[in-house]
Design an enzyme around this catalytic site. Structure first.
Site, PDB file in Angstrom:
ATOM      1  CE1 TYR A 126      -4.147   2.727   0.561  1.00 30.01           C
ATOM      2  CE2 TYR A 126      -2.062   3.592   1.666  1.00 30.01           C
ATOM      3  CZ  TYR A 126      -2.753   3.799   1.610  1.00 30.01           C
ATOM      4  OH  TYR A 126      -3.871   4.576   1.741  1.00 30.01           O
ATOM      5  CD  GLU A 214      -5.691   4.533  -1.364  1.00 29.93           C
ATOM      6  OE1 GLU A 214      -6.078   4.825  -0.052  1.00 29.93           O
ATOM      7  OE2 GLU A 214      -6.662   4.437  -1.413  1.00 29.93           O
TER       8      GLU A 214
END
Length: 405
Positions: A126, A214
């Site tokens: 992530y 993101e």
């Protein structure tokens, strides 16, 4: 301004950020043709179909008219693609972020399958970049736990969340990019590829004036390639004047129609769930007005800032937008006459009231500042069912009566 996954990936390519290949389509026939280009022509039968909406949790979501189907599905034949595309396109996808109302899917992305080797050889991470307001610096937040809700990781295993802060106006330093690769447990070619990926991604974040960027999952393949499998990108609206081509990427169908209409009149509008519509000039006064509505026993139905140059046209537009909400039982107009003259706002209220007609809910107008007394006189002599107030306490009492009555 939020972008779709396929749009964000196209922008990342401008900065040499590797991404999962894909083709966005809006009908079934194009979906089948895209599958042939993405999978068949590359010697594989697997591909991924992804619903394109402005919300996360698509893979765990469900289609309203096909509850057994999610918004992200693996396919292995043209027949699979046709079936899945028919189930998703034009259907409504419900995820944890959309709420039960869901969002209609107008496009799907046919993407290459990245999971072509054993699970022991591939890894998901992530990584996101955004502004840390507490430190007034950009922060790169990353974790070894990719493909999961980062909120869950932060809550259950906060030690697995890493951060690197970057001073605005300065590039990401080489040692910081290497530190990120080390903390993700990479070495060799994967380490080198991650360093380049993070550096290019940060350049994209700055160059595109992103509010948030993101990547989840950030994927390391079995052959040590590093690329973005998914991407969420939000652009800073205030910087779109520098990116006229990006402004054209806005998908208004993903936004609240009333908020879109308000934007066309340069009104700052956010719909809420209450019963008192409010129209105010200035964000601070608008928030104070919303607090006052709650203290009076009501609930704000919206945030509506008409700005410092309110006139008859903006007041009328504000009225129209507020009246579209069936939950509104009263409207409170709270204007402080600094730059704008209160008598001009009063004239605008009267004109809008006459134009709209058939208004059967109480309207309270509180005007304070330049020409406030003249404004009150205009309203009281208009013959319309509009109640005027000068003090905030007066307006609060009138709102209370309207809500209870």
């Amino acid at each position: 301004m939020n972008l779709h996954e396929y749009q964000a990936k196209e922008l990342l390519k401008r900065y040499n950020v590797p991404t999962q290949d894909g083709i966005a389509v809006s009908n079934v026939d194009d979906a089948v043709n895209a599958y042939k280009q993405i999978a068949v022509d590359k010697g594989t039968k697997f591909a991924v179909v992804k619903a394109q909406i402005h919300a996360g949790g698509r893979g765990k979501g469900r289609m309203k008219e096909a509850p057994d189907q999610s918004g992200v599905q693996v396919v292995k034949s043209a027949e699979d693609v046709e079936r899945v595309a028919r189930n998703i396109l034009g259907n409504t996808l419900v995820t944890i972020q959309t709420g039960e109302a869901g969002k209609k899917v107008n496009k799907i992305l046919i993407a290459q399958d990245m999971y072509y080797d054993g699970p022991s050889e591939r890894k998901e991470f992530y990584l996101s970049i955004l502004l840390d307001r507490a430190t007034k610096r950009n922060v790169i937040m990353y974790s070894t736990e990719g493909g999961m809700d980062i909120e869950t990781v932060a809550h259950d295993t906060p030690e697995k969340i890493f951060r690197e802060w970057v001073q605005p106006g300065f590039p990401l330093q080489g040692f910081q990019a290497r530190n990120i690769a080390f903390n993700l447990g990479l070495s060799g070619a994967a380490h080198k590829n991650m360093v380049k990926f993070v550096s290019d991604l940060y350049n994209a974040y700055v160059g595109l004036d992103c509010a948030m960027l993101e990547i989840n999952p950030l994927f390391k393949s079995a052959d040590d390639k590093v690329l973005a499998v998914d991407c969420k990108m939000s652009l800073d609206d205030n910087a779109l004047m520098r990116h006229t081509d990006l402004a054209d990427m806005r998908d208004k169908s993903e936004e609240d129609p009333t908020e879109v209409e308000a934007g066309e009149y340069n009104l700052n509008y956010v719909k809420l769930d209450g019963n008192v519509g409010c129209m105010v000039n200035g964000a601070g006064l608008a928030m104070a007005t919303m607090d006052m509505i709650k203290l009076a026993g009501g609930e704000p139905a919206n945030f509506l800032d008409v700005g410092g140059t309110a006139n008859a046209q903006t007041v009328e537009a504000g009225f129209r937008i507020i009246m579209k909400d069936p939950n509104v039982k009263a409207i409170l107009i709270n204007i402080f006459g600094g730059i704008v003259r209160c008598d001009r706002v009063a004239a605008g209220v009267i004109e809008a009231y006459k134009k709209l007609g058939n208004i059967h809910i109480p309207i309270i107008v509180r005007l304070q500042g330049t020409n406030a007394e003249a404004a009150k006189e205009l309203i009281e002599n208009s013959g319309l069912e509009v109640q005027s107030a000068i003090l905030l306490s007066e307006a609060a009492e009138l709102v209370q009566k309207a809500v209870r009555g």
